[in-house]
Design an enzyme around this catalytic site. Structure first.
Site, PDB file in Angstrom:
ATOM      1  N   HIS A 136      28.700  19.405  13.758  1.00  0.00           N
ATOM      2  CA  HIS A 136      29.709  19.804  14.656  1.00  0.00           C
ATOM      3  C   HIS A 136      29.862  18.486  15.369  1.00  0.00           C
ATOM      4  O   HIS A 136      29.239  18.179  16.782  1.00  0.00           O
ATOM      5  CB  HIS A 136      28.888  21.085  15.163  1.00  0.00           C
ATOM      6  CG  HIS A 136      29.764  21.164  16.386  1.00  0.00           C
ATOM      7  ND1 HIS A 136      31.146  20.853  16.671  1.00  0.00           N
ATOM      8  CD2 HIS A 136      29.940  22.639  17.263  1.00  0.00           C
ATOM      9  CE1 HIS A 136      31.755  21.379  17.447  1.00  0.00           C
ATOM     10  NE2 HIS A 136      31.411  22.608  18.045  1.00  0.00           N
TER      11      HIS A 136
ATOM     12  N   ARG B 287      34.539  27.060  23.423  1.00  0.00           N
ATOM     13  CA  ARG B 287      34.519  25.928  23.981  1.00  0.00           C
ATOM     14  C   ARG B 287      35.067  25.058  23.379  1.00  0.00           C
ATOM     15  O   ARG B 287      36.167  24.230  23.407  1.00  0.00           O
ATOM     16  CB  ARG B 287      33.291  25.162  24.274  1.00  0.00           C
ATOM     17  CG  ARG B 287      32.225  25.629  25.461  1.00  0.00           C
ATOM     18  CD  ARG B 287      30.428  25.509  25.590  1.00  0.00           C
ATOM     19  NE  ARG B 287      30.451  26.792  24.554  1.00  0.00           N
ATOM     20  CZ  ARG B 287      30.355  27.744  25.355  1.00  0.00           C
ATOM     21  NH1 ARG B 287      30.328  28.262  26.351  1.00  0.00           N
ATOM     22  NH2 ARG B 287      30.834  29.020  24.140  1.00  0.00           N
ATOM     23  N   THR B 288      35.280  24.661  22.234  1.00  0.00           N
ATOM     24  CA  THR B 288      35.716  24.397  21.143  1.00  0.00           C
ATOM     25  C   THR B 288      37.482  24.018  21.193  1.00  0.00           C
ATOM     26  O   THR B 288      37.827  23.340  21.185  1.00  0.00           O
ATOM     27  CB  THR B 288      34.821  23.805  19.519  1.00  0.00           C
ATOM     28  OG1 THR B 288      33.433  23.828  19.922  1.00  0.00           O
ATOM     29  CG2 THR B 288      34.955  22.613  19.203  1.00  0.00           C
TER      30      THR B 288
ATOM     31  N   ARG C  97      38.085  24.892  12.670  1.00  0.00           N
ATOM     32  CA  ARG C  97      36.157  25.551  12.687  1.00  0.00           C
ATOM     33  C   ARG C  97      36.592  26.581  11.533  1.00  0.00           C
ATOM     34  O   ARG C  97      37.147  27.212  11.115  1.00  0.00           O
ATOM     35  CB  ARG C  97      35.748  25.646  13.739  1.00  0.00           C
ATOM     36  CG  ARG C  97      34.882  27.381  13.427  1.00  0.00           C
ATOM     37  CD  ARG C  97      34.914  27.555  14.652  1.00  0.00           C
ATOM     38  NE  ARG C  97      33.709  26.179  15.912  1.00  0.00           N
ATOM     39  CZ  ARG C  97      32.864  26.430  16.968  1.00  0.00           C
ATOM     40  NH1 ARG C  97      32.798  27.187  17.481  1.00  0.00           N
ATOM     41  NH2 ARG C  97      32.516  25.092  17.554  1.00  0.00           N
TER      42      ARG C  97
ATOM     43  N   LYS D 287      46.261  36.171   3.075  1.00  0.00           N
ATOM     44  CA  LYS D 287      46.642  37.032   1.527  1.00  0.00           C
ATOM     45  C   LYS D 287      46.457  36.047   0.391  1.00  0.00           C
ATOM     46  O   LYS D 287      46.892  35.955  -0.665  1.00  0.00           O
ATOM     47  CB  LYS D 287      48.672  36.228   1.846  1.00  0.00           C
ATOM     48  CG  LYS D 287      49.806  37.337   2.408  1.00  0.00           C
ATOM     49  CD  LYS D 287      50.416  36.693   3.261  1.00  0.00           C
ATOM     50  CE  LYS D 287      51.355  36.793   4.691  1.00  0.00           C
ATOM     51  NZ  LYS D 287      52.097  36.190   4.975  1.00  0.00           N
TER      52      LYS D 287
HETATM   53  N1   CP Z   1      29.286  24.410  22.176  1.00  0.00           N
HETATM   54  C1   CP Z   1      30.440  25.244  20.524  1.00  0.00           C
HETATM   55  O1   CP Z   1      30.987  24.684  19.775  1.00  0.00           O
HETATM   56  O2   CP Z   1      30.583  26.685  21.517  1.00  0.00           O
HETATM   57  P1   CP Z   1      32.153  27.302  20.833  1.00  0.00           P
HETATM   58  O3   CP Z   1      31.455  28.219  19.810  1.00  0.00           O
HETATM   59  O4   CP Z   1      32.354  27.977  21.858  1.00  0.00           O
HETATM   60  O5   CP Z   1      33.396  26.353  20.709  1.00  0.00           O
END
Ligand code: CP
Length: 365
Positions: free
Chosen positions: A132, A54-55, A104, A83
């Site tokens: 998040h 999703r993100t 992320r 590396k």
């Molecule tokens: N909700 C969420 O962060 O989903 P993903 O891990 O698929 O990005």
């Protein structure tokens, strides 16, 4: 020169700024074509050190729908991270290639560290079990679309409250609005971390804890379900013991309010029974779709393409202190400072005298 704004945690934006973000997202949903060239010539770089559906996809789709382009990696093994390149050097380099970065990382505080070395806006797309914030923007926007407000709500949060970073960000964000209260539903092993409960107590925020869905679901307006985060357990036997402790079934839904909504950041494993997907209260798939529009709005704001947003003061500006000795250093082994030794330890002092790490948010003891 305009100030570079980052989104590292939900509190980086004032509630007024969040309202601007939500309103623009709603306008984009109504008329997406009007925004199809707003980011012509702009480049988003996605640095995903952890998997995502999703993100990452929603950020990439957001930039493409705004007319911009995307570069980046979805697996650090395909980059010079293999590396030994560290986060500060990686962001220094991509700052020269792109206009905005999304990161992320499994290590808590890595996006904050990146922001300190970046010439472009950095967006935290999830850092370990910490925060998040763009999921939270999505959550808040979905709640606002249903209830027309973000205050006077009772929010049940269920599942992995220990490692679930989306739950930590949601609590931070919703506790800023008047008269909200929380019910934290989890087995003992996955309770909301003490440092978050302590903060809530200090703010005088109402919350209670429950061990079962039956105990907690009956009077909540929002039921926020989460997956037990297998990848964050150091002891997999413990994961096996707790993984099925909170499962939402059609039977349990009979105890819930008729106008409650179920949210879930997704992915789910088995914690929401598939038969619930057809229940009018199941909002999680439309929540995920809304995530793309809120990210379009966020990109426009951080790129200075939505009024004077980025020239305002930041909500979270605070005096940061550089740690001078061992006693002032963060002891969280999952913090970026434990992983990248060249980083200076930084903390800030709250009004009550409590010191928290500027990267991972943990109290320094
Ligand atoms: N909700 C969420 O962060 O989903 P993903 O891990 O698929 O990005």
């Amino acid at each position: 020169m305009d100030k570079v704004r980052h989104l590292i945690e939900p509190l980086d934006f004032t509630t007024e700024e969040l309202e601007d973000l939500f309103k623009l997202a709603d306008k984009i949903i109504e008329n997406p074509k009007e925004y199809a060239h707003e980011c012509d010539g702009k480049i988003l770089v996605t640095l995903f050190y952890e998997p995502s559906t999703r993100t990452r996809f929603s950020f990439e789709a957001a930039m493409i729908r705004l007319g911009g382009n995307v570069v980046g990696f979805s697996d650090p093994d395909s980059s010079s991270v293999t590396k030994g390149e560290n986060v500060p050097d990686t962001i220094r380099i991509v700052s020269g290639y792109a206009d905005v970065a999304v990161i992320r990382h499994p290590v808590e505080g890595a996006p904050k560290a990146a922001s300190l070395f970046s010439r472009i806006p950095v967006i935290n797309a999830g850092d370990g079990g910490h925060q998040h914030p763009t999921q939270t923007l999505t959550d808040l926007s979905t709640i606002r679309s249903k209830f027309g407000r973000l205050d006077n709500l009772k929010i049940g949060i269920c599942g992995d409250l220990k490692y679930g970073r989306t739950t930590h960000s949601l609590v931070d964000a919703m506790s800023r609005y008047e008269n909200n209260s929380f019910v934290f539903i989890s087995p003992d092993e996955l309770r909301m971390p003490a440092y978050i409960c302590d903060e809530l107590k200090q703010k005088g925020q109402t919350f209670k804890e429950a061990r079962t869905i039956e105990e907690g679901i009956s009077d909540v307006d929002v039921f926020y379900m989460t997956r037990v985060q297998r990848e964050r357990f150091s002891d997999l036997d413990e994961y096996e013991r707790v993984k099925d402790s909170c499962i939402l079934t059609p039977e349990k839904m009979k105890l819930a309010k008729k106008d409650m909504i179920i949210l879930h950041p997704l992915p789910r494993v088995n914690e929401i029974h598939p038969d619930i997907d057809d229940d009018a209260r199941a909002y999680y798939f439309r929540q995920a779709e809304r995530g793309m529009y809120i990210r379009m709005s966020l990109l426009l704001h951080l790129l200075n393409l939505a009024g004077d947003f980025c020239r305002n003061n930041t909500a979270s500006e605070h005096e940061v202190v550089i740690a001078e000795g061992e006693a002032e250093m963060c002891k969280n082994p999952k913090c970026i400072t434990a992983n990248e030794s060249a980083l200076k330890h930084r903390y800030y002092v709250h009004r009550n005298g409590v010191k928290t790490c500027d990267y991972c948010g943990r109290i320094i003891e």
